[in-house]
Design a protein around this motif. Sequence first.
Motif, short mmCIF file in Angstrom:
data_model
loop_
_atom_site.label_atom_id
_atom_site.label_comp_id
_atom_site.label_asym_id
_atom_site.label_seq_id
_atom_site.Cartn_x
_atom_site.Cartn_y
_atom_site.Cartn_z
N VAL A 1 0.84 -1.21 0.00
CA VAL A 1 0.00 0.00 0.00
C VAL A 1 0.87 1.25 0.00
CG1 VAL A 1 -1.59 1.37 1.41
CG2 VAL A 1 -2.07 -1.04 0.98
N THR A 2 1.86 1.30 0.88
CA THR A 2 2.70 2.50 0.94
C THR A 2 3.53 2.66 -0.34
OG1 THR A 2 4.31 1.21 2.23
CG2 THR A 2 2.81 2.64 3.44
N ARG A 3 3.97 1.56 -0.91
CA ARG A 3 4.73 1.64 -2.16
C ARG A 3 3.87 2.21 -3.29
NH1 ARG A 3 5.66 -1.30 -6.74
NH2 ARG A 3 4.09 -2.84 -6.19
N LEU A 4 2.64 1.70 -3.41
CA LEU A 4 1.76 2.17 -4.49
C LEU A 4 1.30 3.61 -4.25
CD1 LEU A 4 -0.43 -1.01 -5.10
CD2 LEU A 4 1.57 -0.23 -6.38
N ARG A 5 1.08 3.98 -3.01
CA ARG A 5 0.72 5.36 -2.73
C ARG A 5 1.85 6.31 -3.11
NH1 ARG A 5 -2.30 4.49 3.18
NH2 ARG A 5 -4.38 4.00 2.33
N PHE B 1 -3.24 -0.63 12.04
CA PHE B 1 -3.51 0.80 11.96
C PHE B 1 -4.60 1.03 10.91
CE2 PHE B 1 -0.89 4.98 12.42
CZ PHE B 1 -2.03 5.67 12.75
N ALA B 2 -5.83 0.72 11.28
CA ALA B 2 -6.93 0.79 10.31
C ALA B 2 -7.16 2.21 9.82
CB ALA B 2 -8.21 0.25 10.95
N HIS B 3 -6.96 3.21 10.68
CA HIS B 3 -7.15 4.59 10.25
C HIS B 3 -6.35 4.89 8.97
CE1 HIS B 3 -8.57 5.16 14.40
NE2 HIS B 3 -9.08 6.30 14.02
N THR B 4 -5.12 4.47 8.95
CA THR B 4 -4.23 4.87 7.85
C THR B 4 -4.16 3.86 6.71
OG1 THR B 4 -2.08 5.86 7.39
CG2 THR B 4 -2.07 3.90 8.78
N PHE B 5 -4.47 2.58 6.98
CA PHE B 5 -4.37 1.59 5.91
C PHE B 5 -5.73 1.08 5.45
CE2 PHE B 5 -0.09 1.31 7.78
CZ PHE B 5 0.63 1.65 6.64
#
Length: 679
Positions: free
Chosen positions: A266-270, A599-603
């Motif tokens: 997710v962080t890579r694609l963002r 960390f549901a808020h952010t992911f």
Amino acid sequence: MASARNPLLTESTLPFHLPPFAEIREEHYGEAFAIGMAEQREEVAAISANPDAPTIENTLVALERSGRVLDRVASVFFNKASSDSTAFTDDLEQDLAPLLAAHHDAITLDPALFARIDDLWRRVDELDLDAETRYLLERYHTEFTLAGAGLDAEQKRRLSALNAELATLTTRFEKNLLADTNDLAVHVLDVSELDGVEEGQLAAAREAAAERGLDGGYLITLPLFTGHPLLASLTRRDLRERIMKASRSRGIRGGDHDNRDLVLEVTRLRAQRARLLGFRDHASSVTADETARTPEAVAELLGRLAPAAARNAAAENAALLGAAGEEIDEVRSWDWAFYAERVRQARYDVDTAAMKPYFELERVLRDGVFHAAERLYGVTIRERDDLVAYHPAARVFEVTDGDGTPVGLYIGDFYIRDSKRGGAWMNSLVSQSSLLDEPVVVVNNLNIGKPPAGMPTLLTVDETETLFHEFGHALHGLFARVRYPRFSGTNVFRDFVEFPSQANEMWMLWPEVLANYAVHHETGEPMPGDLVERLEASSTWGQGFGTSEYLAAAMLDQAWHRITADDEVTDVAAFEARALAEAGLADEAVPPRYASTYFAHTFAGGYDAGYYSYIWSEVLDADTVEWFRENGGLTRENGDRFRARLLGVGGSKNPLEAYRDFRGRDARIEPLLERRGLS
């Protein structure tokens, strides 16, 4: 024939257009989504192909009118998927994620549509627009631009592929987390291990075990955050450790529910998407359309608070060791709440567990939360037993203004269940707008342990505060009166949306409100005044821990989203440890409120690169509490001002302008620093 019977395809005839939950079946959702997306695509295609010159009416207003079926089914379905999920909703949500992302892109990346919006924006000063319509044009132009409307065709194809993949991955993250949280609930067979837990909590744990079909014992379900309310009272250190380790192990145990690879992907694609959109990193792309504007502004605030918070936490740790005596030689994360409560009792003579008998859910709700709103805003709130909600545990209330004018419906869904995601939140089922002549229906979800039938539901101090907080969101949704659907309710910048809810927390301990609801559920005696005074005197105790655990999560969120497309991260735990060390918050005894894999808020929850919003909004909140204290507190005059100038405008004007209109100036940070003991 199936379409004719689908209740989601037509406007509800129930009061306030409440969805007809008794008529909705699983098979209705997929059909309504398919029809809703196709219908909106046709509507948008007609706008784009309109041979007439762009006008507000034939472009923006037409866009605001489009997608009514899709909005209707999405509001109902995603509320159910979060509050009462099933295997069916899980599968459908996973299937829908890339389809809805593609549908959104088909609109925001339509070159002909953006050309019309851009033409209007270039002529904005010639159009003689009222303030709300001008702001609508500004928001459309900004949002389309930041979403990639100016990219070339190949870049748009790449962007759409990224958006679809991210939608799928974040949906999977949430489902993994719910499943792992349920799996890791702690089953205790011997009641002696639960020494220190009061009878109501024991009953709720016994009920949870029975509902899960376990053969006796007590089930300790996990909240969304790292800690657990029972850690403050459980005397058995080994059980406290077991609960904390269960919480901390979510998403890292391998198997189908492991979230580590999802965090990395997710962080890579963002980061890749951010570069495609012209930004250094995802945090930059997010804050560009928030009140903060830049991640550097966020870093400045968080960096200003972190050192003092860490120092306060270290001082608290020393106090805990002193209180523990020879019982422990080191404070671990599972010890903190237990010994913090002991220090609170010794220093301030405050036993928060002893306050629970005064916080019975029904009294807190009706005579506290509702009473404060009735006093401040002149509304009346009554239960509507004749209206059916989406779950038997959810209750429907009607809100009416003092002159008899209908305001909207409020649905309260307070109890925990395996089918509900963790945490507490507010949803809109029907969003007000005068353009569409739509009323308003809002929902609050909490996760309070449910006692057996016949026993009272006694809330902790934190749960009571959460109920006031979430109702603040509900009031924001209920009171907003706007023309355009885009501005309805809580549709404001993410780093402003928490402000009204945080401000509503002030009424929990406001003397007139507290005296009205805080009575012993058995004796009817009011909570002793000196107990309240001691609780308020102890308010800065524990702020070192509370601020540090929050800032650790907020700075972790920022760190993940300051990754660039050139960075390569392969180890979640190592990255997390490094980020916390760089923030000065690497304390094993004070873990982040949310670690990366849960960390549901952010992911999964829309707060990606935006978890800072809570402390950012709290600057406004603390400044607002000061204003109420300076201006007479709980009065209709004050409530009318706050409602008219802040809650009532929804998202129809820049939120910081709305705040200045209410306060007469920008917010000062000093009240926040004083509240959190960071002065």
